[in-house]
Design a protein around this motif. Sequence first.
Motif, PDB file in Angstrom:
ATOM      1  N   GLY A  51      89.274-121.048 -78.268  1.00  0.00           N
ATOM      2  CA  GLY A  51      89.873-120.294 -77.173  1.00  0.00           C
ATOM      3  C   GLY A  51      89.159-120.506 -75.862  1.00  0.00           C
ATOM      4  O   GLY A  51      89.801-120.666 -74.809  1.00  0.00           O
ATOM      5  N   LEU A  52      87.831-120.508 -75.884  1.00  0.00           N
ATOM      6  CA  LEU A  52      87.069-120.742 -74.652  1.00  0.00           C
ATOM      7  C   LEU A  52      87.377-122.117 -74.070  1.00  0.00           C
ATOM      8  O   LEU A  52      87.545-122.270 -72.856  1.00  0.00           O
ATOM      9  CB  LEU A  52      85.574-120.600 -74.922  1.00  0.00           C
ATOM     10  N   ALA A  53      87.456-123.120 -74.942  1.00  0.00           N
ATOM     11  CA  ALA A  53      87.763-124.465 -74.450  1.00  0.00           C
ATOM     12  C   ALA A  53      89.169-124.527 -73.868  1.00  0.00           C
ATOM     13  O   ALA A  53      89.403-125.198 -72.851  1.00  0.00           O
ATOM     14  CB  ALA A  53      87.609-125.471 -75.594  1.00  0.00           C
ATOM     15  N   TRP A  54      90.104-123.815 -74.473  1.00  0.00           N
ATOM     16  CA  TRP A  54      91.514-123.877 -74.072  1.00  0.00           C
ATOM     17  C   TRP A  54      91.771-123.178 -72.744  1.00  0.00           C
ATOM     18  O   TRP A  54      92.607-123.620 -71.952  1.00  0.00           O
ATOM     19  CB  TRP A  54      92.360-123.255 -75.176  1.00  0.00           C
ATOM     20  N   ILE A  55      91.056-122.070 -72.496  1.00  0.00           N
ATOM     21  CA  ILE A  55      91.294-121.341 -71.243  1.00  0.00           C
ATOM     22  C   ILE A  55      90.393-121.814 -70.111  1.00  0.00           C
ATOM     23  O   ILE A  55      90.492-121.294 -68.991  1.00  0.00           O
ATOM     24  CB  ILE A  55      91.164-119.814 -71.435  1.00  0.00           C
ATOM     25  N   ALA A  56      89.558-122.802 -70.371  1.00  0.00           N
ATOM     26  CA  ALA A  56      88.708-123.364 -69.317  1.00  0.00           C
ATOM     27  C   ALA A  56      89.502-124.417 -68.556  1.00  0.00           C
ATOM     28  O   ALA A  56      89.295-125.620 -68.710  1.00  0.00           O
ATOM     29  CB  ALA A  56      87.442-123.965 -69.920  1.00  0.00           C
ATOM     30  N   VAL A  57      90.461-123.951 -67.729  1.00  0.00           N
ATOM     31  CA  VAL A  57      91.351-124.878 -67.029  1.00  0.00           C
ATOM     32  C   VAL A  57      90.893-125.030 -65.577  1.00  0.00           C
ATOM     33  O   VAL A  57      90.309-124.101 -64.995  1.00  0.00           O
ATOM     34  CB  VAL A  57      92.812-124.375 -67.079  1.00  0.00           C
ATOM     35  N   PRO A  58      91.134-126.177 -64.961  1.00  0.00           N
ATOM     36  CA  PRO A  58      90.778-126.362 -63.550  1.00  0.00           C
ATOM     37  C   PRO A  58      91.461-125.313 -62.673  1.00  0.00           C
ATOM     38  O   PRO A  58      92.676-125.113 -62.757  1.00  0.00           O
ATOM     39  CB  PRO A  58      91.293-127.768 -63.241  1.00  0.00           C
ATOM     40  N   GLY A  59      90.674-124.635 -61.871  1.00  0.00           N
ATOM     41  CA  GLY A  59      91.212-123.617 -60.990  1.00  0.00           C
ATOM     42  C   GLY A  59      91.398-122.267 -61.629  1.00  0.00           C
ATOM     43  O   GLY A  59      91.767-121.293 -60.957  1.00  0.00           O
ATOM     44  N   GLY A  60      91.157-122.157 -62.941  1.00  0.00           N
ATOM     45  CA  GLY A  60      91.271-120.880 -63.630  1.00  0.00           C
ATOM     46  C   GLY A  60      89.975-120.088 -63.565  1.00  0.00           C
ATOM     47  O   GLY A  60      88.981-120.531 -62.971  1.00  0.00           O
ATOM     48  N   PRO A  61      89.935-118.901 -64.174  1.00  0.00           N
ATOM     49  CA  PRO A  61      88.700-118.122 -64.193  1.00  0.00           C
ATOM     50  C   PRO A  61      87.616-118.881 -64.946  1.00  0.00           C
ATOM     51  O   PRO A  61      87.886-119.493 -65.989  1.00  0.00           O
ATOM     52  CB  PRO A  61      89.095-116.845 -64.943  1.00  0.00           C
TER      53      PRO A  61
END
Length: 279
Positions: A51-61
């Motif tokens: 989950g941490l890897a998946w939500i680590a998107v450019p421009g995201g929190p």
Amino acid sequence: MSRPAQVVERLTGARVRRERGASRFELDDGRVAVLKNGASDPGSVAAEAAGLAWIAVPGGPPVPDVLGADDEWLVTTLVETGRPTREHAAELGRRLAVLHDTGADGFGAAPPGGPELAWIGHTRMRNGADAASWPQWYAEHRVEPYVRAARDAGDLDDTTVFEQVFARLPELAGPPEPPARLHGDLWSGNVLWGPHYAWLIDPAAHGGHRETDLAMLDLFGLPHLDAVRDGYRETSPLADGWEARIPLHQLFPLLVHTVLFGGGYAGQAVAAARAALRV
């Protein structure tokens, strides 16, 4: 050297220079690692790491980096603490909109590499993008299972109001939305205010409806929540009626808390269901 420090060295490949309590460790490369044990919830480490890897998107929190993991232990970088400000809150809203707009393969989609049977808190949460619409998926995978569990435990005597919500969900859900990439457990305790940004930790990530993350922030309170909403809507406007749908999206976390803790959460879940029906 303590066993936890040895675990950190094994999983990160770095030497522990100093131990800072039971869960924090200074590494020889200058980073500070945080060690978390997930042995009591099998599969939770894999779910959180994915989950941490998946939500680590450019421009995201921003989220902590995963430094290492196995079946029992998770090692991440430490988030330095700051204080909440309106500027940081508005930026969180803008970045959360970017995260949601990144999308998912379907409603209920698990992060790549994450297990289908995941966790939210200390209770199971099933993922799986097998529903044709958000109302169908939300009823089948996020509300009905927890209504049954709470009823079987004796915390819900009458489930009629939830059955009424199920029957009207396509109407109550508002305009159709594409699957959003959700943090999935976005209560205030999983928002850490750093010196420059608000960070997100401990996701229960999956594909869902973007209003769900916002509703969970509202449920348990967050400093400067109005600024978060303003920043979000500057970046990605919400569909008309979103405020009236907040109780609908709060059903899931309230039912999870009912299953975990019983007590007054059952009454809050019933009240949220009644409020959802008044849309």
